[in-house]
Design a protein around this motif. Structure first.
Motif, PDB file in Angstrom:
ATOM      1  N   MET A  98      40.432  45.927  53.343  1.00 55.97           N
ATOM      2  CA  MET A  98      39.190  45.582  52.672  1.00 55.97           C
ATOM      3  C   MET A  98      39.551  44.498  51.617  1.00 55.97           C
ATOM      4  N   PRO A  99      38.535  43.736  51.359  1.00 53.33           N
ATOM      5  CA  PRO A  99      38.765  42.841  50.060  1.00 53.33           C
ATOM      6  C   PRO A  99      39.033  43.467  48.841  1.00 53.33           C
ATOM      7  N   GLY A 100      39.805  42.852  48.019  1.00 50.39           N
ATOM      8  CA  GLY A 100      40.073  43.388  46.850  1.00 50.39           C
ATOM      9  C   GLY A 100      38.886  43.674  46.012  1.00 50.39           C
ATOM     10  N   PHE A 101      38.785  44.508  45.089  1.00 51.41           N
ATOM     11  CA  PHE A 101      37.584  44.939  44.178  1.00 51.41           C
ATOM     12  C   PHE A 101      37.337  43.514  43.132  1.00 51.41           C
ATOM     13  N   VAL A 102      36.095  43.603  42.828  1.00 49.31           N
ATOM     14  CA  VAL A 102      35.805  42.769  41.461  1.00 49.31           C
ATOM     15  C   VAL A 102      34.990  43.189  40.679  1.00 49.31           C
ATOM     16  N   ASN A 103      35.712  43.206  39.374  1.00 50.30           N
ATOM     17  CA  ASN A 103      35.192  44.055  38.214  1.00 50.30           C
ATOM     18  C   ASN A 103      34.423  42.968  37.413  1.00 50.30           C
ATOM     19  N   SER A 104      33.089  42.975  37.287  1.00 48.35           N
ATOM     20  CA  SER A 104      32.334  41.654  36.798  1.00 48.35           C
ATOM     21  C   SER A 104      32.103  41.830  35.339  1.00 48.35           C
ATOM     22  N   VAL A 160      38.792  39.976  37.998  1.00 52.41           N
ATOM     23  CA  VAL A 160      38.132  40.498  36.931  1.00 52.41           C
ATOM     24  C   VAL A 160      37.375  39.654  35.943  1.00 52.41           C
ATOM     25  N   HIS A 161      36.366  40.138  35.305  1.00 49.82           N
ATOM     26  CA  HIS A 161      35.695  39.194  34.383  1.00 49.82           C
ATOM     27  C   HIS A 161      36.178  39.648  33.074  1.00 49.82           C
ATOM     28  N   ASN A 162      37.018  39.034  32.230  1.00 52.23           N
ATOM     29  CA  ASN A 162      37.453  39.290  30.997  1.00 52.23           C
ATOM     30  C   ASN A 162      36.440  38.828  29.992  1.00 52.23           C
ATOM     31  N   TRP A 163      35.560  39.865  29.642  1.00 47.80           N
ATOM     32  CA  TRP A 163      34.328  39.453  28.704  1.00 47.80           C
ATOM     33  C   TRP A 163      34.848  39.601  27.432  1.00 47.80           C
ATOM     34  N   ARG A 188      37.810  35.499  35.486  1.00 42.06           N
ATOM     35  CA  ARG A 188      37.326  34.686  34.632  1.00 42.06           C
ATOM     36  C   ARG A 188      37.553  35.086  33.055  1.00 42.06           C
ATOM     37  N   TYR A 189      37.829  34.020  32.058  1.00 35.69           N
ATOM     38  CA  TYR A 189      38.139  34.670  30.931  1.00 35.69           C
ATOM     39  C   TYR A 189      36.848  34.058  30.157  1.00 35.69           C
ATOM     40  N   SER A 190      36.197  34.839  29.620  1.00 39.71           N
ATOM     41  CA  SER A 190      34.856  34.390  28.933  1.00 39.71           C
ATOM     42  C   SER A 190      35.321  34.581  27.380  1.00 39.71           C
ATOM     43  N   GLY A 389      30.286  40.510  43.187  1.00 37.45           N
ATOM     44  CA  GLY A 389      31.155  40.502  41.899  1.00 37.45           C
ATOM     45  C   GLY A 389      31.527  39.030  41.915  1.00 37.45           C
ATOM     46  N   ALA A 390      31.984  38.703  43.259  1.00 38.07           N
ATOM     47  CA  ALA A 390      32.549  37.122  43.289  1.00 38.07           C
ATOM     48  C   ALA A 390      31.483  36.266  43.204  1.00 38.07           C
ATOM     49  N   VAL A 391      30.253  36.305  43.867  1.00 39.12           N
ATOM     50  CA  VAL A 391      29.180  35.674  43.830  1.00 39.12           C
ATOM     51  C   VAL A 391      28.611  35.536  42.243  1.00 39.12           C
ATOM     52  N   ALA A 392      28.766  36.562  41.536  1.00 39.61           N
ATOM     53  CA  ALA A 392      28.211  36.577  40.175  1.00 39.61           C
ATOM     54  C   ALA A 392      29.171  35.700  39.209  1.00 39.61           C
ATOM     55  N   MET A 393      30.506  35.599  39.741  1.00 38.10           N
ATOM     56  CA  MET A 393      31.444  34.607  38.834  1.00 38.10           C
ATOM     57  C   MET A 393      31.332  33.458  39.301  1.00 38.10           C
ATOM     58  N   GLY A 394      30.693  33.198  40.423  1.00 33.73           N
ATOM     59  CA  GLY A 394      30.839  31.865  40.817  1.00 33.73           C
ATOM     60  C   GLY A 394      31.920  31.545  41.915  1.00 33.73           C
TER      61      GLY A 394
END
Length: 484
Positions: A98-104, A160-163, A188-190, A389-394
């Protein structure tokens, strides 16, 4: 409402090594300065054979038995009976692919603080975070983020989205980014603010231009894996006037942005107003938002504004909100809902647990607005943990599903382990029974990062030692407040 957003404790020391993968040993912890060259890790030509494939692509669905050809980091072909001379074979018999997970939404700087406990208040996330956020050095940030990355990969998360909501100095930002460089994860590094910045003080992002130039310019060391964003305190941690002033900067920067919204009353985030101001859209991520009104959710849906739902956190940190009811309202509004872990001191960054927890939470209750809704399905929570999560991160056109032409961010899960076998429905098996211990193989951008249950791209012992060193120093510096 407790006025700050989660993110507390992360740490990990160490570096990547392993001659077998071509990753050089990294001798020095993070420090400020011009980034070094990216570790040389070759992408191969791989042929995944005979897997049970959850594509998370609605045009393909679940393939009970299929092969996947990966070349130069790209999913080149999906089918049966594929044969490619020279490709390295990855036998996926009795495995779920399956696709790898995305932590948003993950505050990675504080990963090492997962069990920090304030003397007054017991668990209480906020007192422990408040007592320690100013004690982290750049080295601690490096150790924490690399620890977080290694744990994510081990559990099947590839994006991962590093907030980063405690960006204390240029050296701290460089430390986080160097850890991302060494981790080989997609991210993404925010870039954010210093924790406890006065609510009436505007964050001017003075170092952003340098970060953009050195880390995300023409000579970026990330090879396309990491992109830049911003996070704002929002009305949760600043005045409305400050928030709107900071949004002017965001709009001028052209970068995607993320804000926290409340998890309990009062609701001080006005999505309807933000729509009028032109803030909302696919590049404006909101986390939590449990007390959102129907009108708020409609504004988000109209503008395709993504929502990051941190299931554990929504329940733990809300005394007036109903996370289950909010989840159903968000779903009914048509939002793109992704799953996230928030901070390690609230929940583990374990996407299997998040999917299972959210699935169990998603049951309509009689006598509530959700009573006529359908229960949240296993397919939905898998989408929340991957493509949403991928869509959320663009980056939904790059990752989040197993689709020809997308980058190869793929995991293989052993299905014959005692806790999963036998299988009736493949998707149900992943959500109801899967755990991080079942993850056999992880590819990120076509690179083998984990194989046969072993992390290839990390010196785990050094990471653990670095994390312990940073954690011990912070606990000692905090003194009596964290002696429980």
């Amino acid at each position: 409402m407790r006025t700050t957003r989660r993110a507390f404790t992360k740490a990990a020391g160490a570096m990547i090594a392993l001659a077998t993968t071509g990753i050089p040993s990294l001798a020095a912890p993070a420090r400020a300065g011009t980034p070094s060259a990216a570790p040389a890790v070759r992408r191969g030509t791989y042929l995944i054979k005979n897997g049970m494939v959850i594509t998370v692509d609605r045009n393909q669905g679940v393939l009970p038995r299929a092969d996947i050809l990966i070349r130069n980091g790209v999913i080149e072909r999906i089918g049966r009976g594929l044969s490619v001379p020279g490709a390295q074979l990855i036998d996926a018999t009795d495995m779920i692919v399956m696709p790898g997970f995305v932590n948003s939404h993950y505050h990675m700087w504080s990963a090492i603080g997962r069990s920090f406990t304030a003397r007054n208040g017991g668990f209480s996330y906020y007192p422990a975070k408040s007592a320690t956020s100013g004690l982290y050095t750049p080295e601690d940030f490096y150790n924490s983020v690399l620890l977080a990355c290694a744990e994510l990969v081990n559990g099947g998360t590839t994006t991962v989205h590093n907030w980063s909501h405690n960006t204390r100095s240029p050296a701290h930002a460089d430390a986080e980014l160097r850890a991302h460089q060494h981790s080989l994860l997609r991210a993404r590094y925010s870039y954010g603010h210093i924790d406890k910045l006065p609510v009436d003080e505007v964050n001017r992002y003075h170092d952003l231009a340098r970060v953009r130039r050195e880390w995300f310019g023409a000579d970026s060391p990330f090879d396309g894996l990491v992109h830049l964003g911003l996070n704002l305190r929002g009305p949760q941690q600043s005045t409305d006037a400050v928030f709107h002033e900071e949004m002017k900067f965001v709009k001028a920067s052209g970068l995607p942005v993320a804000i926290h919204a409340p998890q309990e009353s009062p609701n001080n985030v006005d999505a309807v107003d933000y729509e009028r101001r032109g803030y909302l859209g696919p590049d404006f991520m909101i986390a939590h938002y449990i007390p959102a009104t129907t009108e708020d959710l409609a504004a988000m849906a109209r503008t395709k504004t993504p929502l990051s739902f941190a299931t554990h956190s929504e329940l733990r940190l809300s005394s007036t909100g109903d996370a289950r009811a909010a989840l159903f309202a968000m779903r009914a509004a048509g939002l793109t809902i992704s799953l996230s872990s928030d901070a390690t001191s609230i929940a583990p960054p374990d996407m299997f647990e998040m999917m299972r927890f959210t699935w169990n939470l998603g049951v309509p209750w009689a006598g509530t607005p959700s009573e006529r809704a359908s229960a949240i399905s296993v397919q939905e929570v898998i989408e929340m943990a991957t493509i949403n999560g991928a869509v959320a991160m663009g980056i939904g056109d790059i990752t989040g599903s197993i689709t020809e032409g997308k980058r190869a961010d793929i995991i293989l899960v052993r299905a014959k382990d005692l806790n999963i076998w036998p299988i009736g429905n493949i998707e149900t098996a992943i959500v109801q029974s899967g755990t991080t211990s079942n993850v056999d193989t992880v590819l990120v951008d076509g690179r083998l990062i984990k194989r046969h249950g072993r992390l290839l791209a990390y010196d785990v012992n050094r990471i653990v030692r670095g994390a312990q060193r940073s954690s011990a120093r912070i606990l000692d510096s905090a003194g009596e407040i964290l002696k429980f």
